[in-house]
Scaffold this active site. Sequence first.
Site, PDB file in Angstrom:
ATOM      1  N   LEU A   1       8.882  -3.253  11.584  1.00 18.23           N
ATOM      2  CA  LEU A   1       8.712  -2.143  10.643  1.00 18.23           C
ATOM      3  C   LEU A   1       7.266  -2.092  10.166  1.00 18.23           C
ATOM      4  O   LEU A   1       6.654  -3.123   9.886  1.00 18.23           O
ATOM      5  CB  LEU A   1       9.639  -2.311   9.431  1.00 18.23           C
ATOM      6  CG  LEU A   1      11.142  -2.239   9.695  1.00 18.23           C
ATOM      7  CD1 LEU A   1      11.895  -2.084   8.374  1.00 18.23           C
ATOM      8  CD2 LEU A   1      11.502  -1.085  10.606  1.00 18.23           C
TER       9      LEU A   1
ATOM     10  N   SER B   1       4.519   0.951   8.021  1.00 19.14           N
ATOM     11  CA  SER B   1       4.313   2.322   7.537  1.00 19.14           C
ATOM     12  C   SER B   1       3.670   3.156   8.635  1.00 19.14           C
ATOM     13  O   SER B   1       3.870   4.360   8.721  1.00 19.14           O
ATOM     14  CB  SER B   1       3.418   2.315   6.297  1.00 19.14           C
ATOM     15  OG  SER B   1       3.998   1.506   5.298  1.00 19.14           O
ATOM     16  N   ARG B   2       2.899   2.506   9.502  1.00 25.47           N
ATOM     17  CA  ARG B   2       2.173   3.233  10.551  1.00 25.47           C
ATOM     18  C   ARG B   2       3.088   3.668  11.698  1.00 25.47           C
ATOM     19  O   ARG B   2       2.661   4.450  12.552  1.00 25.47           O
ATOM     20  CB  ARG B   2       1.016   2.390  11.078  1.00 25.47           C
ATOM     21  CG  ARG B   2      -0.095   2.243  10.035  1.00 25.47           C
ATOM     22  CD  ARG B   2      -1.300   1.514  10.597  1.00 25.47           C
ATOM     23  NE  ARG B   2      -2.453   1.618   9.740  1.00 25.47           N
ATOM     24  CZ  ARG B   2      -2.910   0.643   8.939  1.00 25.47           C
ATOM     25  NH1 ARG B   2      -2.279  -0.506   8.871  1.00 25.47           N
ATOM     26  NH2 ARG B   2      -3.987   0.838   8.199  1.00 25.47           N
TER      27      ARG B   2
ATOM     28  N   MET C   1       0.835  -1.205   0.000  1.00 23.15           N
ATOM     29  CA  MET C   1       0.000   0.000   0.000  1.00 23.15           C
ATOM     30  C   MET C   1       0.872   1.257   0.000  1.00 23.15           C
ATOM     31  O   MET C   1       0.401   2.357   0.295  1.00 23.15           O
ATOM     32  CB  MET C   1      -0.926  -0.004   1.223  1.00 23.15           C
ATOM     33  CG  MET C   1      -1.895  -1.186   1.188  1.00 23.15           C
ATOM     34  SD  MET C   1      -3.376  -0.941   2.168  1.00 23.15           S
ATOM     35  CE  MET C   1      -2.676  -0.730   3.791  1.00 23.15           C
TER      36      MET C   1
ATOM     37  N   TYR D   1       4.310   3.857   0.792  1.00 25.05           N
ATOM     38  CA  TYR D   1       5.129   4.369   1.885  1.00 25.05           C
ATOM     39  C   TYR D   1       6.125   3.270   2.273  1.00 25.05           C
ATOM     40  O   TYR D   1       6.213   2.832   3.413  1.00 25.05           O
ATOM     41  CB  TYR D   1       4.277   4.803   3.081  1.00 25.05           C
ATOM     42  CG  TYR D   1       4.981   5.867   3.899  1.00 25.05           C
ATOM     43  CD1 TYR D   1       5.248   7.120   3.346  1.00 25.05           C
ATOM     44  CD2 TYR D   1       5.413   5.635   5.199  1.00 25.05           C
ATOM     45  CE1 TYR D   1       5.917   8.090   4.067  1.00 25.05           C
ATOM     46  CE2 TYR D   1       6.087   6.599   5.930  1.00 25.05           C
ATOM     47  CZ  TYR D   1       6.334   7.817   5.357  1.00 25.05           C
ATOM     48  OH  TYR D   1       7.008   8.779   6.067  1.00 25.05           O
TER      49      TYR D   1
ATOM     50  N   GLY E   1      11.170  -3.177   5.269  1.00 20.84           N
ATOM     51  CA  GLY E   1      10.409  -4.434   5.299  1.00 20.84           C
ATOM     52  C   GLY E   1       9.872  -4.769   3.914  1.00 20.84           C
ATOM     53  O   GLY E   1      10.022  -5.891   3.421  1.00 20.84           O
ATOM     54  N   HIS E   2       9.265  -3.770   3.258  1.00 22.51           N
ATOM     55  CA  HIS E   2       8.783  -3.991   1.887  1.00 22.51           C
ATOM     56  C   HIS E   2       9.957  -4.340   0.966  1.00 22.51           C
ATOM     57  O   HIS E   2       9.851  -5.208   0.094  1.00 22.51           O
ATOM     58  CB  HIS E   2       8.134  -2.716   1.327  1.00 22.51           C
ATOM     59  CG  HIS E   2       6.892  -2.274   2.041  1.00 22.51           C
ATOM     60  ND1 HIS E   2       6.821  -1.113   2.755  1.00 22.51           N
ATOM     61  CD2 HIS E   2       5.663  -2.841   2.114  1.00 22.51           C
ATOM     62  CE1 HIS E   2       5.602  -0.980   3.257  1.00 22.51           C
ATOM     63  NE2 HIS E   2       4.882  -2.006   2.888  1.00 22.51           N
TER      64      HIS E   2
ATOM     65  N   ASP F   1       1.810  -9.513   9.179  1.00 23.36           N
ATOM     66  CA  ASP F   1       0.370  -9.677   8.959  1.00 23.36           C
ATOM     67  C   ASP F   1       0.078 -11.175   8.833  1.00 23.36           C
ATOM     68  O   ASP F   1      -0.351 -11.654   7.775  1.00 23.36           O
ATOM     69  CB  ASP F   1      -0.051  -8.921   7.692  1.00 23.36           C
ATOM     70  CG  ASP F   1       0.206  -7.441   7.830  1.00 23.36           C
ATOM     71  OD1 ASP F   1      -0.449  -6.811   8.655  1.00 23.36           O
ATOM     72  OD2 ASP F   1       1.099  -6.914   7.131  1.00 23.36           O
TER      73      ASP F   1
ATOM     74  N   GLN G   1      -3.385 -12.238   7.771  1.00 24.74           N
ATOM     75  CA  GLN G   1      -3.607 -11.947   6.354  1.00 24.74           C
ATOM     76  C   GLN G   1      -3.016 -13.058   5.483  1.00 24.74           C
ATOM     77  O   GLN G   1      -3.665 -13.558   4.548  1.00 24.74           O
ATOM     78  CB  GLN G   1      -2.952 -10.602   6.013  1.00 24.74           C
ATOM     79  CG  GLN G   1      -2.840 -10.297   4.528  1.00 24.74           C
ATOM     80  CD  GLN G   1      -2.368  -8.880   4.278  1.00 24.74           C
ATOM     81  OE1 GLN G   1      -3.142  -7.958   4.350  1.00 24.74           O
ATOM     82  NE2 GLN G   1      -1.084  -8.698   3.965  1.00 24.74           N
TER      83      GLN G   1
HETATM   84  O1  PAF Z   1      -0.445  -5.919   3.624  1.00 26.06           O
HETATM   85  C1  PAF Z   1      -0.783  -4.961   2.907  1.00 26.06           C
HETATM   86  O2  PAF Z   1      -0.033  -3.988   2.743  1.00 26.06           O
HETATM   87  C2  PAF Z   1      -2.142  -4.968   2.243  1.00 26.06           C
HETATM   88  O3  PAF Z   1      -3.097  -5.575   3.050  1.00 26.06           O
HETATM   89  C3  PAF Z   1      -2.117  -5.615   0.840  1.00 26.06           C
HETATM   90  C4  PAF Z   1      -1.725  -7.076   0.908  1.00 26.06           C
HETATM   91  C5  PAF Z   1      -1.131  -4.865  -0.046  1.00 26.06           C
HETATM   92  C6  PAF Z   1      -3.496  -5.523   0.200  1.00 26.06           C
HETATM   93  O4  PAF Z   1      -3.922  -4.216   0.035  1.00 26.06           O
END
Ligand code: PAF
Length: 282
Positions: free
Chosen positions: A184, A186-187, A30, A32, A36-37, A150, A153
């Site tokens: 890490l 974004s929040r 999402m 930012y 980690g990303h 997550d 998720q």
């Molecule tokens: O984990 C996230 O950043 C979001 O939930 C994702 C998987 C990009 C879906 O919008």
Amino acid sequence: MNIINDPQELQQHCLTWRRDGLRIGLVPTMGYLHDGHQALMRHARTLCDRLVVSIFLNPTQFGPGEDLDKYPHDPEGDKAKALACGTDLLFMPDPAAMYAANHATWIDVPDLGRHLCGARRPGHFRGVCTVVTKLFMLAQPEVAVFGRKDWQQLAILKRLVRDLNIPVDLVGHDIVREADGLALSSRNAYLTRDERAAAPAIRQGLVKLAEMVQKGERDPEVAKKFLRDEYAATLPMGTVDYIELVDPDDITPVAAVTGPVLAAVAVGMGRARLIDNILIEV
Ligand code: PAF
């Protein structure tokens, strides 16, 4: 690096790559972007021939009163970070391009969303499942990488992919942490200086809970009370949203620890709601 906003263009691009026998990897985000990303992207890069990264602040996974409008963003910084990790195609659509005004199709895995964040954020995982399925249909990846911060998720997406026979390998990546242990996110940008200084206690408490279970505590209620007391002492400005010990696959609370268990927490700190977890093998 190619930057595409149009979903159909992304799909055409990826279908051509597939026809050419190239293995596509996807990292949905999402925006930012942080280290980690970038760790997810670097890992995905080793698993594919063409790396697609999506940056889409998905409105359907935010509930009323959540931080959709305030979510931090830095598109130019994100482009540089994605490029640095070997991204071939950066997908940055507008909400209107992803959701038609009369969008009516939703994907949901309700059984795995009854606890933890699913219980606290109604509709959240329905939004996640729907957008991730759309991204799979568009990017046609053979592999997609998600962070284990997550955890719920990832468990839900694994079930979705299995149940709908979607031909993609979901790969989990270890939580990336600051030197002081804070996961890490974004929040984390929302934290004040004092909140940031206290926030590593979230992880420290989880580590102590894991030690307690590994030393023989088998009653989740005792372990949860221990962590609640620990946070009351070390995180006075934090508000515990949940502390749970759940089955790592089904995300249902365990009555007793008899095998691997996931300890998961969500803590409100000022404007931020931070989640973290630890997998405890016994
Ligand atoms: O984990 C996230 O950043 C979001 O939930 C994702 C998987 C990009 C879906 O919008």
